[in-house]
Motif scaffolding. Structure first.
Motif, PDB file in Angstrom:
ATOM      1  N   GLY A   1     100.713  -1.534  35.017  1.00 23.77           N
ATOM      2  CA  GLY A   1     100.195  -2.890  34.941  1.00 23.77           C
ATOM      3  C   GLY A   1     100.027  -3.512  36.311  1.00 23.77           C
ATOM      4  O   GLY A   1      99.025  -4.165  36.593  1.00 23.77           O
ATOM      5  N   HIS A   2     101.015  -3.285  37.183  1.00 23.14           N
ATOM      6  CA  HIS A   2     100.935  -3.861  38.531  1.00 23.14           C
ATOM      7  C   HIS A   2      99.789  -3.225  39.314  1.00 23.14           C
ATOM      8  O   HIS A   2      99.066  -3.906  40.039  1.00 23.14           O
ATOM      9  N   HIS A   3      99.631  -1.917  39.151  1.00 25.62           N
ATOM     10  CA  HIS A   3      98.555  -1.246  39.865  1.00 25.62           C
ATOM     11  C   HIS A   3      97.192  -1.660  39.305  1.00 25.62           C
ATOM     12  O   HIS A   3      96.220  -1.789  40.056  1.00 25.62           O
ATOM     13  N   LEU A   4      97.101  -1.891  38.000  1.00 19.35           N
ATOM     14  CA  LEU A   4      95.847  -2.370  37.422  1.00 19.35           C
ATOM     15  C   LEU A   4      95.503  -3.767  37.938  1.00 19.35           C
ATOM     16  O   LEU A   4      94.329  -4.076  38.162  1.00 19.35           O
ATOM     17  N   THR A   5      96.518  -4.604  38.140  1.00 18.97           N
ATOM     18  CA  THR A   5      96.277  -5.942  38.682  1.00 18.97           C
ATOM     19  C   THR A   5      95.708  -5.839  40.095  1.00 18.97           C
ATOM     20  O   THR A   5      94.732  -6.511  40.438  1.00 18.97           O
ATOM     21  N   ALA A   6      96.302  -4.980  40.917  1.00 22.21           N
ATOM     22  CA  ALA A   6      95.801  -4.782  42.281  1.00 22.21           C
ATOM     23  C   ALA A   6      94.381  -4.208  42.254  1.00 22.21           C
ATOM     24  O   ALA A   6      93.508  -4.634  43.023  1.00 22.21           O
ATOM     25  N   LEU A   7      94.126  -3.265  41.359  1.00 20.47           N
ATOM     26  CA  LEU A   7      92.793  -2.690  41.218  1.00 20.47           C
ATOM     27  C   LEU A   7      91.782  -3.760  40.824  1.00 20.47           C
ATOM     28  O   LEU A   7      90.686  -3.842  41.388  1.00 20.47           O
TER      29      LEU A   7
END
Length: 196
Positions: A1-7
């Motif tokens: 989820g955190h990486h998707l937010t950054a993406l």
């Protein structure tokens, strides 16, 4: 989820930097990333209904790899919220502030300072961008932040001084709106420039 937010943030920025067919592909990828993030959040909310949400783990990845912007984040340790809805509001407001600093302010540095005082999350954001004056300071992004906070008895104070960048204070009560009125400090009185 955190990486998707950054993406998602990086795709949004990239979408503003290109034109034509590449922009369409970036916008499609951004839409897919947002849908995936929504699915992840829904699943996590179901799993964590009774668990406190670690806001450091949620917010710190937003500062990673934002092109052209250095983000300094300060927050209490631990920074835990029991209410997933309020955690989501804080996440979305932070995302919008980062986006505004890149897209509108053209800032190179953004400082985010989170505190929990008297049952209220207080976040102070300041960038070194070009600032804004009058009605130009309140765009759709800031209106969206204000609306999100209003739904929980919160408040947004804006200081758009064009000489020293853009600053704002966000107040999000951790209890009901009725209890929040007493917990949030009074809004500062800002001088209004006389017209013509």
């Amino acid at each position: 989820g955190h990486h998707l937010t950054a993406l998602s943030l990086n795709l949004e920025v990239a979408g503003h930097l290109v034109e034509g067919a590449p922009r369409e592909h970036i916008n499609q990828a951004h839409t897919l990333a947002r849908l995936l993030l929504s699915d992840v959040r829904e699943a996590v909310s179901r799993l964590r209904d009774d668990d406190a949400i670690d806001m450091a783990a949620t917010l710190l990845p937003l500062a990673d790899n934002v092109p052209g912007l250095r983000i300094d984040i300060r927050m209490p340790e631990p920074f835990l919220l029991d209410d997933p809805e309020r955690a989501h509001v804080l996440l979305r407001c932070t995302q919008e502030i980062i986006t505004n600093s890149v897209r509108h302010a053209r800032a190179t540095t953004l400082e985010l300072d989170y505190r929990v005082e008297g049952g209220v999350v207080h976040m102070r954001a300041r960038d070194d961008g070009r600032g804004a004056q009058g009605a130009a300071a309140i765009g759709n992004g800031l209106r969206g932040i204000r609306e999100r906070l209003d739904g929980y008895g919160g408040r947004l104070d804006i200081d758009p001084a064009p000489v020293r960048g853009f600053a704002l204070d966000l107040f999000l009560p951790l209890q009901s709106a009725a209890e929040a009125v007493a917990a949030i400090p009074a809004a500062p009185i800002r001088p209004v420039a006389a017209s013509g």
